[in-house]
Design a protein around this motif. Structure first.
Motif, short mmCIF file in Angstrom:
data_model
loop_
_atom_site.label_atom_id
_atom_site.label_comp_id
_atom_site.label_asym_id
_atom_site.label_seq_id
_atom_site.Cartn_x
_atom_site.Cartn_y
_atom_site.Cartn_z
N ASP A 39 3.39 14.46 11.82
CA ASP A 39 2.14 14.01 11.34
C ASP A 39 2.60 12.73 10.53
N VAL A 40 3.28 13.09 9.63
CA VAL A 40 3.88 11.89 8.38
C VAL A 40 4.20 10.94 8.73
N ALA A 41 5.41 10.98 9.87
CA ALA A 41 4.98 9.41 10.75
C ALA A 41 3.77 8.92 11.03
N GLN A 42 3.61 9.76 11.71
CA GLN A 42 2.27 8.85 12.48
C GLN A 42 1.66 8.13 11.19
N GLN A 43 1.46 8.97 9.83
CA GLN A 43 0.49 8.67 8.87
C GLN A 43 1.16 6.96 8.19
N LEU A 44 2.15 7.32 8.84
CA LEU A 44 2.48 5.48 7.70
C LEU A 44 2.74 4.71 8.67
N VAL A 45 2.12 4.74 10.02
CA VAL A 45 2.24 3.54 11.09
C VAL A 45 1.00 3.14 10.81
N GLN A 46 -0.39 4.67 11.31
CA GLN A 46 -1.08 4.35 10.66
C GLN A 46 -1.25 3.57 9.77
N ALA A 47 -1.38 3.92 8.52
CA ALA A 47 -1.04 2.77 7.05
C ALA A 47 -1.16 1.66 6.85
N ALA A 48 0.25 1.10 7.71
CA ALA A 48 1.27 -0.11 8.10
C ALA A 48 -0.35 -1.20 9.21
N VAL A 49 -0.83 -0.09 9.52
CA VAL A 49 -1.81 -0.73 11.49
C VAL A 49 -3.31 -0.81 10.07
N LYS A 50 -3.71 0.40 10.12
CA LYS A 50 -4.82 0.33 8.92
C LYS A 50 -4.96 -0.95 7.62
N ALA A 59 1.11 -1.29 -0.21
CA ALA A 59 0.38 -0.19 0.03
C ALA A 59 0.63 1.24 -0.30
N ALA A 60 -0.28 2.11 0.14
CA ALA A 60 1.30 3.55 -0.43
C ALA A 60 0.84 5.03 0.45
N VAL A 61 1.72 5.57 1.32
CA VAL A 61 1.62 6.85 1.32
C VAL A 61 2.05 7.78 1.19
N VAL A 62 1.38 8.55 -0.03
CA VAL A 62 2.14 9.53 -0.74
C VAL A 62 2.57 11.28 0.18
N ALA A 63 3.61 11.70 0.84
CA ALA A 63 4.07 12.44 2.16
C ALA A 63 5.37 12.19 1.92
N PRO A 64 6.03 13.91 2.02
CA PRO A 64 7.71 13.79 2.68
C PRO A 64 7.83 13.45 4.45
N VAL A 65 8.35 12.89 4.24
CA VAL A 65 9.30 12.73 6.07
C VAL A 65 9.37 14.06 6.20
N GLY A 66 9.73 13.85 7.33
CA GLY A 66 10.49 15.28 8.17
C GLY A 66 9.27 15.20 9.40
#
Length: 318
Positions: A67-78, A57-64
């Motif tokens: 908020d983006v770090a949280q999006q990535l972890v939430q995407a993995a769990v979801k 699955a993909a998360v389109v966002a610039p790390v740094g």
């Protein structure tokens, strides 16, 4: 001992080294969250992994940011129900010599490489600890962070900083059963494509041919796939006892880097004053001073770039 049932995040994995890491993790059984700033590139990476028989699955966002770090972890769990592995690969370059490097050049590289690694690892570790997961943190370093490279003040600072953070995290995470390590890749990338010294190796790779043995063996320079096996290994249960290490991979070569240690030690009762150092430093330490930059072997004649001849003497970078 594969990665079946495990879930990984790989930042900056739309193409290049990051995509190679994501594909190998998926080949070994992990479901993968791909990350890139380009939605089309991220979508193509997902299709590539799925075409290989994997899950992504993909998360389109610039790390740094956090908020983006949280999006990535939430995407993995979801998407896949859990998180077990984080590979922090995202990065950018803004190469300039010191006097030409702007504040913006410096901050942009530090934000993606160093802060992006920090925020993503903090978020992943919080998940691991809260859920009792013996997770794996795999960060990506560089020879530049180990030895320096001319024109890369920002990049060198970020990559050296990542190594320092990993050594600290190895101490902090050990009790939770989480490991943190650094991989130093030496491979054909968009950056090395522009370096004349590597021209023949990159051209062979682009034609789908094996790189000349000089590059693979003598220099330890290879393809992205030559590095991806190490990333997958460090993500596995087989690497549970490996923590706080810096490991290089490239071509036919695998390297375990030392941690910094004193190269020489001398004592003087009462301490070392200015005049003492003027008189004694050269005799005590002059032949023990450490080198900087990487030194490359001279290219064999048949491997010299077509645009210009390589120098006869070993080329020093940095």
């Amino acid at each position: 001992m594969d990665l079946s049932g495990k879930v990984a995040i790989v930042t900056g994995s739309g193409r290049g080294l990051g995509l190679a890491y994501a594909r190998e993790l998926a080949r070994q059984g992990a479901a993968v969250v791909v990350n890139d700033i380009d939605s089309a590139v991220a979508a193509e990476a997902v299709r590539t992994i799925e075409a290989d028989g994997g899950k992504a699955a993909a998360v389109v966002a610039p790390v740094g940011t956090t908020d983006v770090a949280q999006q990535l972890v939430q995407a993995a769990v979801k998407e896949f129900g859990r998180l077990d592995i984080l590979v922090t690969n995202a990065g950018i370059l803004r190469d300039k010599s010191l006097l030409k490097m702007t504040d913006e050049d410096f901050d942009a590289v530090i934000n993606v490489h160093l802060r992006g690694t920090f925020t993503c690892v903090r978020e992943a570790f919080a998940y691991f600890k809260e859920n009792g997961v013996s997770g794996r943190i795999i960060t990506i370093g560089s020879p530049t962070g180990q030895r320096g490279t001319f024109g890369q003040t920002n990049y060198a600072a970020a990559k050296a900083g990542i190594v320092g953070m990993v050594r600290t995290w190895a101490l902090e995470m050990k009790k939770a059963g989480v490991t943190a390590n650094v991989v130093i890749p030496v491979a054909a990338t968009a950056m090395t494509k522009t370096v004349p010294y590597f021209q023949k190796a990159v051209e062979a790779d682009e034609r789908g041919e094996a790189m000349p043995a000089f590059f693979r063996h003598d220099l330890g320079f290879g393809t992205a796939d030559d590095v991806s096996g190490l990333v997958a290994f460090l993500a596995s249960d087989a690497a549970a006892g490996i923590n706080g290490q810096v490991i290089g991979a490239g071509g036919d070569r695998l390297q375990l880097w030392t941690h910094p240690d004193a190269a020489a030690t001398e004592y003087r009762e009462g301490g070392w004053g200015y005049q003492d150092l003027v008189e004694d430093f050269a005799s005590l330490f002059g032949d023990k001073l450490q080198g900087v930059g990487e030194e490359f072997l001279p290219l064999p004649e048949e491997l010299q770039p077509e645009a210009r001849q390589a120098p006869a003497e070993p080329a020093k970078v940095g």
